[in-house]
Enzyme design. Sequence first.
Site, PDB file in Angstrom:
ATOM      1  N   TRP A  13       5.537  -1.818   0.974  1.00  0.00           N
ATOM      2  CA  TRP A  13       6.307  -2.375  -0.140  1.00  0.00           C
ATOM      3  C   TRP A  13       6.829  -3.735   0.310  1.00  0.00           C
ATOM      4  O   TRP A  13       7.441  -3.827   1.369  1.00  0.00           O
ATOM      5  CB  TRP A  13       7.438  -1.415  -0.472  1.00  0.00           C
ATOM      6  CG  TRP A  13       8.124  -1.698  -1.764  1.00  0.00           C
ATOM      7  CD1 TRP A  13       9.356  -2.248  -1.909  1.00  0.00           C
ATOM      8  CD2 TRP A  13       7.636  -1.434  -3.074  1.00  0.00           C
ATOM      9  NE1 TRP A  13       9.673  -2.353  -3.233  1.00  0.00           N
ATOM     10  CE2 TRP A  13       8.615  -1.861  -3.982  1.00  0.00           C
ATOM     11  CE3 TRP A  13       6.454  -0.900  -3.572  1.00  0.00           C
ATOM     12  CZ2 TRP A  13       8.469  -1.756  -5.350  1.00  0.00           C
ATOM     13  CZ3 TRP A  13       6.305  -0.795  -4.935  1.00  0.00           C
ATOM     14  CH2 TRP A  13       7.301  -1.213  -5.807  1.00  0.00           C
ATOM     15  N   ALA A  42       9.432   2.679   2.865  1.00  0.00           N
ATOM     16  CA  ALA A  42      10.410   2.958   3.921  1.00  0.00           C
ATOM     17  C   ALA A  42      10.642   4.444   4.129  1.00  0.00           C
ATOM     18  O   ALA A  42      10.828   4.909   5.255  1.00  0.00           O
ATOM     19  CB  ALA A  42      11.737   2.272   3.588  1.00  0.00           C
ATOM     20  N   GLU A  44       8.764   6.886   4.168  1.00  0.00           N
ATOM     21  CA  GLU A  44       7.755   7.552   4.980  1.00  0.00           C
ATOM     22  C   GLU A  44       7.831   7.194   6.460  1.00  0.00           C
ATOM     23  O   GLU A  44       7.140   7.800   7.285  1.00  0.00           O
ATOM     24  CB  GLU A  44       6.350   7.219   4.451  1.00  0.00           C
ATOM     25  CG  GLU A  44       6.048   7.777   3.082  1.00  0.00           C
ATOM     26  CD  GLU A  44       6.650   7.004   1.913  1.00  0.00           C
ATOM     27  OE1 GLU A  44       6.810   7.605   0.833  1.00  0.00           O
ATOM     28  OE2 GLU A  44       6.972   5.804   2.077  1.00  0.00           O
ATOM     29  N   VAL A  67      14.138  -2.595   1.771  1.00  0.00           N
ATOM     30  CA  VAL A  67      14.578  -1.632   0.766  1.00  0.00           C
ATOM     31  C   VAL A  67      15.483  -2.377  -0.203  1.00  0.00           C
ATOM     32  O   VAL A  67      16.573  -2.801   0.166  1.00  0.00           O
ATOM     33  CB  VAL A  67      15.340  -0.454   1.424  1.00  0.00           C
ATOM     34  CG1 VAL A  67      15.776   0.554   0.362  1.00  0.00           C
ATOM     35  CG2 VAL A  67      14.481   0.217   2.491  1.00  0.00           C
ATOM     36  N   ARG A  74      20.022   3.502  -7.004  1.00  0.00           N
ATOM     37  CA  ARG A  74      20.671   2.754  -5.931  1.00  0.00           C
ATOM     38  C   ARG A  74      19.841   2.895  -4.667  1.00  0.00           C
ATOM     39  O   ARG A  74      19.472   4.001  -4.280  1.00  0.00           O
ATOM     40  CB  ARG A  74      22.087   3.259  -5.690  1.00  0.00           C
ATOM     41  CG  ARG A  74      23.015   3.027  -6.852  1.00  0.00           C
ATOM     42  CD  ARG A  74      23.275   1.577  -7.168  1.00  0.00           C
ATOM     43  NE  ARG A  74      23.853   0.898  -6.033  1.00  0.00           N
ATOM     44  CZ  ARG A  74      23.808  -0.413  -5.847  1.00  0.00           C
ATOM     45  NH1 ARG A  74      23.211  -1.175  -6.714  1.00  0.00           N
ATOM     46  NH2 ARG A  74      24.361  -0.955  -4.801  1.00  0.00           N
ATOM     47  N   SER A  99      15.097   0.229  14.141  1.00  0.00           N
ATOM     48  CA  SER A  99      14.987  -0.112  12.732  1.00  0.00           C
ATOM     49  C   SER A  99      14.978  -1.628  12.555  1.00  0.00           C
ATOM     50  O   SER A  99      15.863  -2.327  13.030  1.00  0.00           O
ATOM     51  CB  SER A  99      16.166   0.472  11.943  1.00  0.00           C
ATOM     52  OG  SER A  99      16.104   0.029  10.605  1.00  0.00           O
ATOM     53  N   HIS A 113      14.377 -16.528  -2.348  1.00  0.00           N
ATOM     54  CA  HIS A 113      14.676 -15.266  -1.664  1.00  0.00           C
ATOM     55  C   HIS A 113      13.539 -14.857  -0.737  1.00  0.00           C
ATOM     56  O   HIS A 113      13.780 -14.379   0.371  1.00  0.00           O
ATOM     57  CB  HIS A 113      14.970 -14.165  -2.671  1.00  0.00           C
ATOM     58  CG  HIS A 113      16.404 -14.111  -3.082  1.00  0.00           C
ATOM     59  ND1 HIS A 113      16.945 -13.025  -3.705  1.00  0.00           N
ATOM     60  CD2 HIS A 113      17.414 -15.007  -2.956  1.00  0.00           C
ATOM     61  CE1 HIS A 113      18.231 -13.252  -3.954  1.00  0.00           C
ATOM     62  NE2 HIS A 113      18.525 -14.455  -3.512  1.00  0.00           N
TER      63      HIS A 113
END
Length: 149
Positions: A13, A42, A44, A67, A74, A99, A113
Amino acid sequence: MTHTRYAFIKANWHADIVDQALAGFAEVIPMAQIDVFDVPGAFEMPLLARDLADTGKYAAVAAAALVVDGGIYRHDFVASAVVDGLMRASMDSGVPVLSVSLTPHHFQETEHHKAIYTAHFVEKGREAARAALMIGEARAKIAAPSAAA
């Protein structure tokens, strides 16, 4: 035995942005020492991180995802579940699981962005690689017999 291989999990993603974390990671740890694994998103990552850590092949496992709040739900619960799962994989396996996941409250598919998060992921990748090396060194010191003994 000192492991010299690292696993890197990337969520697909927003892959154009997330893949930059691997680029940053590979600036510190040579790509020849990194095995790359793709997952859909995320959520998975923790299961695969645990499976990779349990192989005993890796000095560390890094997992990268973006994410974002898609407006339908949310993203906080996904982010929390992912980070908790990665920590659990680390604690259960005894292998560092890092992470490289970002959970911005405000992300829009604008060039501005995308540029900000792309650059940020490169730096987060570098930070994760340095952390993997540092925790490996610290754990090696703990495991080494004391020179004073």
